[in-house]
Design a protein around this motif. Sequence first.
Motif, short mmCIF file in Angstrom:
data_model
loop_
_atom_site.label_atom_id
_atom_site.label_comp_id
_atom_site.label_asym_id
_atom_site.label_seq_id
_atom_site.Cartn_x
_atom_site.Cartn_y
_atom_site.Cartn_z
N THR A 89 -19.28 -36.00 -56.30
CA THR A 89 -20.32 -35.54 -55.39
C THR A 89 -20.06 -36.03 -53.97
N THR A 90 -20.73 -35.43 -53.00
CA THR A 90 -20.64 -35.86 -51.61
C THR A 90 -21.01 -37.33 -51.49
N ARG A 91 -20.25 -38.08 -50.69
CA ARG A 91 -20.50 -39.52 -50.56
C ARG A 91 -21.48 -39.80 -49.43
N ASP A 92 -22.65 -39.21 -49.53
CA ASP A 92 -23.71 -39.43 -48.56
C ASP A 92 -24.80 -40.29 -49.18
N GLY A 93 -25.77 -40.68 -48.34
CA GLY A 93 -26.82 -41.57 -48.82
C GLY A 93 -27.61 -41.02 -49.98
N ARG A 94 -27.90 -39.74 -49.95
CA ARG A 94 -28.72 -39.14 -51.01
C ARG A 94 -28.06 -39.32 -52.38
N HIS A 95 -26.78 -38.99 -52.49
CA HIS A 95 -26.09 -39.10 -53.79
C HIS A 95 -25.87 -40.56 -54.17
N ILE A 96 -25.51 -41.39 -53.20
CA ILE A 96 -25.25 -42.80 -53.49
C ILE A 96 -26.52 -43.50 -53.99
N ILE A 97 -27.65 -43.21 -53.36
CA ILE A 97 -28.89 -43.85 -53.78
C ILE A 97 -29.36 -43.31 -55.12
N GLU A 98 -29.17 -42.05 -55.39
CA GLU A 98 -29.55 -41.53 -56.70
C GLU A 98 -28.69 -42.17 -57.80
N GLU A 99 -27.41 -42.41 -57.51
CA GLU A 99 -26.56 -43.11 -58.48
C GLU A 99 -27.04 -44.55 -58.68
N LEU A 100 -27.42 -45.21 -57.60
CA LEU A 100 -27.95 -46.58 -57.72
C LEU A 100 -29.24 -46.58 -58.54
N ARG A 101 -30.11 -45.65 -58.31
CA ARG A 101 -31.37 -45.58 -59.06
C ARG A 101 -31.10 -45.37 -60.55
N LEU A 179 -17.49 -42.29 -44.63
CA LEU A 179 -17.54 -42.22 -43.17
C LEU A 179 -17.81 -40.79 -42.72
N ALA A 180 -17.18 -39.82 -43.37
CA ALA A 180 -17.37 -38.42 -43.00
C ALA A 180 -18.81 -37.97 -43.21
N ALA A 181 -19.51 -38.59 -44.16
CA ALA A 181 -20.90 -38.21 -44.47
C ALA A 181 -21.92 -39.08 -43.75
N LEU A 182 -21.46 -39.98 -42.87
CA LEU A 182 -22.38 -40.93 -42.24
C LEU A 182 -23.41 -40.22 -41.38
N ASP A 183 -23.00 -39.24 -40.58
CA ASP A 183 -23.96 -38.56 -39.72
C ASP A 183 -25.04 -37.85 -40.55
N LEU A 184 -24.63 -37.23 -41.66
CA LEU A 184 -25.60 -36.57 -42.54
C LEU A 184 -26.61 -37.58 -43.07
N THR A 185 -26.11 -38.73 -43.53
CA THR A 185 -27.01 -39.77 -44.02
C THR A 185 -27.95 -40.25 -42.92
N GLY A 186 -27.39 -40.50 -41.73
CA GLY A 186 -28.20 -40.98 -40.62
C GLY A 186 -29.27 -39.98 -40.21
N ASP A 187 -28.92 -38.69 -40.18
CA ASP A 187 -29.90 -37.67 -39.82
C ASP A 187 -31.04 -37.64 -40.83
N GLU A 188 -30.71 -37.80 -42.12
CA GLU A 188 -31.75 -37.78 -43.14
C GLU A 188 -32.62 -39.03 -43.08
N VAL A 189 -32.04 -40.16 -42.67
CA VAL A 189 -32.83 -41.37 -42.46
C VAL A 189 -33.86 -41.13 -41.36
N LEU A 190 -33.42 -40.62 -40.24
CA LEU A 190 -34.32 -40.44 -39.09
C LEU A 190 -35.34 -39.34 -39.32
N ALA A 191 -35.03 -38.40 -40.21
CA ALA A 191 -35.97 -37.31 -40.49
C ALA A 191 -37.12 -37.74 -41.39
#
Length: 274
Positions: A89-101, A179-191
């Motif tokens: 899966t994409t290595r962004d915050g959404r997928h990483i946190i769902e895996e952690l959960r 790193l490539a998915a960092l902006d996506l993760t950051g945008d979702e944090v701020l949203a």
Amino acid sequence: MKFKSPLLAVLLLSLSGCAATIPDITTAEVTGRQVEFALSKHQTVPVIFENGLGGTFEYWTEIYPTIARDATALVYNRAGYGNSAAATTTRDGRHIIEELRGLLASQGLTPPYVLVGHSLGGLYMQWYARHHPQDVAALILVDSTHPAQLKGAGAIENWPLWVRLLFDMLTSATAEQELAALDLTGDEVLAAPPYSCGPIIVLSAAQPLEDTSELALDANQKRKDIAQLYPGAIQRWVDSGHVIPLEKPESVISAIHEVLLSTQPNDTKPNALP
């Protein structure tokens, strides 16, 4: 060794590594994938650690054993690090946190949690806290990546050429994908709404403030700004380079004990530090 720059920290630590002193390391299958972790269980709110870009749980070797003596605590390696199997899966915050959960649920660790994240791990913990605030008792950001870290003067195209070349040569495919998915993760944090359900401690590295390059000035302004994203957050400047968990672990241990004492019932509070 002092690591003022997050970029240099990733590159140099990927070469040197850290001595593995995390106790009771194990692996388990979680949703069809092997995950490497260490877990202690006590009658406390669980403390969950998240590693930085390119880092494994050895970054917490000066912290986890102390916390694990008295508190429920978990360190783990994200997909593609250490002995944790890679994910597709994409290595962004959404997928990483769902895996952690999924890992937390598989080990019977129920919320709320104290979330502790270093560097990029801090950005992932911000994502967790903003999207699942009911699951979070406290948030500790350890020289955390800012949601807009790679925007403006911090954009990758503004990195020195030699840093970009070394990063490409020395970091793993997983780190490159994160790193490539960092902006996506950051945008979702701020949203998402800022986390405000519990204590927030921001530990920021003070030594990089001495740097005066354009890239460093941008990174340092974002260090100053990150606490402003969370009304009521306590920001503490640590006499350290970027890798606070290895350089000044006592600052992280103290912050964890502080929030544990504020979130635990009196009859289950862990022993205070001597």
